[in-house]
Design a protein around this motif. Structure first.
Motif, mmCIF file in Angstrom:
data_model
loop_
_atom_site.group_PDB
_atom_site.id
_atom_site.type_symbol
_atom_site.label_atom_id
_atom_site.label_comp_id
_atom_site.label_asym_id
_atom_site.label_seq_id
_atom_site.Cartn_x
_atom_site.Cartn_y
_atom_site.Cartn_z
ATOM 1 N N SER A 48 0.855 -1.191 0.000
ATOM 2 C CA SER A 48 0.000 0.000 0.000
ATOM 3 C C SER A 48 0.884 1.232 0.000
ATOM 4 O O SER A 48 2.119 1.129 0.093
ATOM 5 C CB SER A 48 -0.930 0.007 1.219
ATOM 6 O OG SER A 48 -0.180 0.096 2.422
ATOM 7 N N ASP A 101 -5.545 9.903 -4.689
ATOM 8 C CA ASP A 101 -5.594 8.490 -5.064
ATOM 9 C C ASP A 101 -4.821 7.608 -4.098
ATOM 10 O O ASP A 101 -4.393 6.502 -4.456
ATOM 11 C CB ASP A 101 -5.041 8.306 -6.484
ATOM 12 C CG ASP A 101 -5.915 8.984 -7.526
ATOM 13 O OD1 ASP A 101 -7.147 8.909 -7.385
ATOM 14 O OD2 ASP A 101 -5.370 9.595 -8.470
ATOM 15 N N VAL A 121 -3.724 4.900 -1.679
ATOM 16 C CA VAL A 121 -4.183 3.515 -1.491
ATOM 17 C C VAL A 121 -3.845 3.116 -0.067
ATOM 18 O O VAL A 121 -2.678 2.967 0.292
ATOM 19 C CB VAL A 121 -3.517 2.558 -2.496
ATOM 20 C CG1 VAL A 121 -4.016 1.126 -2.262
ATOM 21 C CG2 VAL A 121 -3.817 3.000 -3.926
ATOM 22 N N GLY A 143 -9.315 -1.796 -3.310
ATOM 23 C CA GLY A 143 -8.199 -1.047 -2.723
ATOM 24 C C GLY A 143 -6.901 -1.799 -2.888
ATOM 25 O O GLY A 143 -6.521 -2.192 -3.995
ATOM 26 N N CYS A 144 -6.193 -2.043 -1.784
ATOM 27 C CA CYS A 144 -4.916 -2.756 -1.858
ATOM 28 C C CYS A 144 -5.083 -4.265 -1.951
ATOM 29 O O CYS A 144 -4.090 -4.988 -2.059
ATOM 30 C CB CYS A 144 -4.036 -2.400 -0.671
ATOM 31 S SG CYS A 144 -4.668 -3.000 0.912
ATOM 32 N N ASP A 201 -12.191 -2.002 -8.801
ATOM 33 C CA ASP A 201 -11.913 -0.695 -8.201
ATOM 34 C C ASP A 201 -12.015 0.355 -9.296
ATOM 35 O O ASP A 201 -11.712 0.088 -10.467
ATOM 36 C CB ASP A 201 -10.535 -0.646 -7.546
ATOM 37 C CG ASP A 201 -10.481 0.368 -6.414
ATOM 38 O OD1 ASP A 201 -10.456 -0.027 -5.242
ATOM 39 O OD2 ASP A 201 -10.495 1.592 -6.707
ATOM 40 N N ARG A 235 -4.684 2.951 -10.073
ATOM 41 C CA ARG A 235 -3.540 2.728 -9.185
ATOM 42 C C ARG A 235 -3.866 1.691 -8.108
ATOM 43 O O ARG A 235 -3.025 0.859 -7.762
ATOM 44 C CB ARG A 235 -3.104 4.039 -8.543
ATOM 45 C CG ARG A 235 -2.004 3.856 -7.503
ATOM 46 C CD ARG A 235 -1.390 5.162 -7.031
ATOM 47 N NE ARG A 235 -0.528 4.946 -5.878
ATOM 48 C CZ ARG A 235 0.663 4.377 -5.911
ATOM 49 N NH1 ARG A 235 1.150 3.958 -7.071
ATOM 50 N NH2 ARG A 235 1.370 4.207 -4.817
ATOM 51 N N ALA A 236 -5.075 1.741 -7.568
ATOM 52 C CA ALA A 236 -5.455 0.752 -6.561
ATOM 53 C C ALA A 236 -5.387 -0.654 -7.140
ATOM 54 O O ALA A 236 -4.919 -1.594 -6.466
ATOM 55 C CB ALA A 236 -6.855 1.045 -6.039
ATOM 56 N N ALA A 273 -3.185 -3.692 -5.827
ATOM 57 C CA ALA A 273 -3.818 -4.964 -5.483
ATOM 58 C C ALA A 273 -3.183 -6.115 -6.261
ATOM 59 O O ALA A 273 -2.976 -7.209 -5.707
ATOM 60 C CB ALA A 273 -5.319 -4.904 -5.770
ATOM 61 N N TYR A 312 -10.541 6.718 -1.688
ATOM 62 C CA TYR A 312 -10.803 5.609 -0.777
ATOM 63 C C TYR A 312 -11.923 5.929 0.205
ATOM 64 O O TYR A 312 -12.494 5.019 0.819
ATOM 65 C CB TYR A 312 -9.533 5.244 0.006
ATOM 66 C CG TYR A 312 -9.167 6.209 1.113
ATOM 67 C CD1 TYR A 312 -9.642 6.023 2.411
ATOM 68 C CD2 TYR A 312 -8.353 7.306 0.870
ATOM 69 C CE1 TYR A 312 -9.306 6.905 3.429
ATOM 70 C CE2 TYR A 312 -8.008 8.191 1.880
ATOM 71 C CZ TYR A 312 -8.484 7.980 3.160
ATOM 72 O OH TYR A 312 -8.151 8.854 4.160
#
Length: 493
Positions: A115, A127, A129, A157-158, A176, A180-181, A185, A233
């Motif tokens: 994360s 953004d 995470v 998310g992550c 998501d 980027r998340a 992940a 988030y």
């Protein structure tokens, strides 16, 4: 971001060096490990001084330290992938990478969660995470572990919930809205050796509009406020709790009959409205639902909590201006408080026909002594049993027994002539520790629930012992009996 093959080699190295939840806990010892969870770094740093390569990994990834040459493969590639930075002091972690795990009957899972760094500056990134926080752990501990074919992790998310879902699902689909998340992940899953997760980009349920699942899990953006997205988030983009209401309306269409959804959420306590009825109105026909309110905060605490969570300086003029705007919005919406808790939903029919859904909205009392996952699964079983015994005749013919975890507490109040009995309550010692006030006939009924006799025989004995008409006892007690079954104080024999 780190490619999958590099993640696999990094995972092998971390496992070889003992950088796991068990290994780190053993290295640090109880005191230093507890200090680390509190964010106190000196005690764990001292414990790593002579701990070799494992100590170096703890300092690098968990303590924010610099290492001249960390015991990791392909350092240049790790820098290029954004995991590390290099400078005059050596290498430092550019992202948060920590061991994570879950133990169950299948054994211990050694996972790694990637994360963004949890620093005030990093948390203010739109953004950002987040990693494994209190909300993630809370939701994970409530997940029903009954095996299913396919689970949807909505807003992954992550990737924490996808990891947990992989333990009871043949396959997991994780979505998501933030690219980027999904990249984070993907790395989390590769570092954890989990290959049964499909990642899909898009908002809310749009990426899976043509699919159905046996289970859905979601830790969605649930912070009520104005219709904006300052942090992906946290903010839904819809005003107040409208996003949660809309999601609950849409979830059944994405569930197979019998499928379940579990999520966290927040709802507004609006002046002049009954909050349980307000939340209950969001549940579609053809569904069972259990909404457990865990916390209630006043508007000022709600705003302050989430500004602190974003790493903001609460005394800064810009922060105060944002707080004022947020509080103005809450006041205009007649918000008296904000509730937070668990939501469990189960689809039990294709078209809403058949028995009405059981929708219960209540407060969760006290501290949780145990994870909620077993309670969630047993609640569904108990309402199924109650549905099969919906008539008074069926319930009176049933045999029930008192839960082994139930105790009877009697209490007194002080008066002019000493202590006077004031009442009694039956309390569960495990799970949510439900508490029910009982009178003497009810206490006697519970004591007689050993499974040997049906309820109608127990009521007949109770009528004779207390010299009260049996019909009056039945009318007074049966609603309470149903509640006691629903909370697991009484269980089918």
């Amino acid at each position: 971001m780190l490619p999958d093959d590099l993640c696999a080699r990094l995972r092998d190295t971390l496992l070889e060096q003992g950088f796991t939840t068990t290994g780190v806990r053993a290295l640090l010892g109880p005191g230093a490990h507890a200090a680390l969870t509190r964010g106190e770094l000196e005690a764990p740093a001292r414990a790593t001084r002579d701990a070799g390569t494992l100590g170096a990994l703890v300092r690098l990834f968990l303590l924010g330290g610099a290492e001249e040459k960390p015991p990791l493969p392909e350092l240049d590639a790790l820098v290029a992938g954004g995991l590390l930075t290099s400078g005059p002091e050596g290498y430092r972690a550019a992202m948060d990478l920590r061991p994570y795990g879950e133990a169950d009957v299948g054994g211990e899972a050694d996972w790694y969660v990637l994360s963004d760094l949890d620093t005030p500056a990093a948390r203010q990134d739109r953004d950002h995470v987040t990693g494994v926080g209190g909300a993630s752990l809370t939701l994970a501990s409530s997940l029903i572990r009954t095996p299913v074919r396919e689970t949807l992790d909505l807003g992954t998310g992550c990737g924490v919930q996808a990891l947990h879902a992989s333990r009871f699902s043949g396959r997991v689909v994780a979505t998501d809205v933030a690219p980027r998340a999904l990249e984070v992940a993907r790395a989390t899953l590769a570092l954890s050796g989990v290959r049964t997760v499909e990642l899909v980009e898009g908002p809310w349920l749009a990426p899976v509009a043509d699919r159905r699942f046996d289970a859905i899990v979601s830790n969605p953006p649930f912070v009520p406020g104005p219709a904006r997205v300052e942090y992906v988030y946290r903010d839904s983009g819809r005003a107040g709790d409208a996003a949660l209401a809309g999601l609950l309306a849409d979830l059944p269409a994405r569930l197979n009959p019998g499928g379940r959804a579990q999520l966290l959420g927040s709802w507004l306590h609006v002046r002049g409205e009954d909050w349980p009825e307000r939340v209950r109105s969001w549940i579609p026909a053809g569904c069972d639902a259990w909404i457990l309110q865990r916390e209630v905060t006043d508007p000022a605490l709600h705003v302050g909590t989430w500004q602190r969570d974003a790493g903001l300086d609460l005394s800064a003029p810009a922060t105060r201006a944002a707080a004022s705007e947020w509080l103005d919005w809450l006041d205009a919406a007649r918000v008296e408080a904000v509730g937070f808790g668990f939501l469990l939903l189960r689809r039990h029919s294709d078209d809403g026909a058949g028995r009405p859904g059981e929708v219960v909205v209540e407060d969760l009392p006290g501290e949780l002594a145990d994870p909620l996952n077993l309670e969630m699964a047993e609640w569904l079983d108990r309402i199924d049993w109650l549905g099969a015994h919906a008539s008074d005749e069926a319930l009176l013919g049933a045999r029930l027994r008192l839960s082994p975890g139930a105790t009877l507490e009697r209490y007194s109040v002080a008066g002019a002539e000493g202590w006077t009995d004031a009442g009694a309550a039956v309390v569960l010692a495990d799970g949510p520790q439900w508490r029910h006030e009982v009178d003497e006939p009810a206490a006697a009924l519970l004591a007689g629930c050993s499974g040997a006799l049906p309820l109608d025989d127990l009521f007949a004995l109770l009528s004779f012992a207390h010299d009260r008409p049996v019909d009056a006892l039945v009318r007074a007690a049966l609603p309470a009996v149903r509640e006691l079954v629903r909370h697991g104080v009484l269980v089918p024999a």
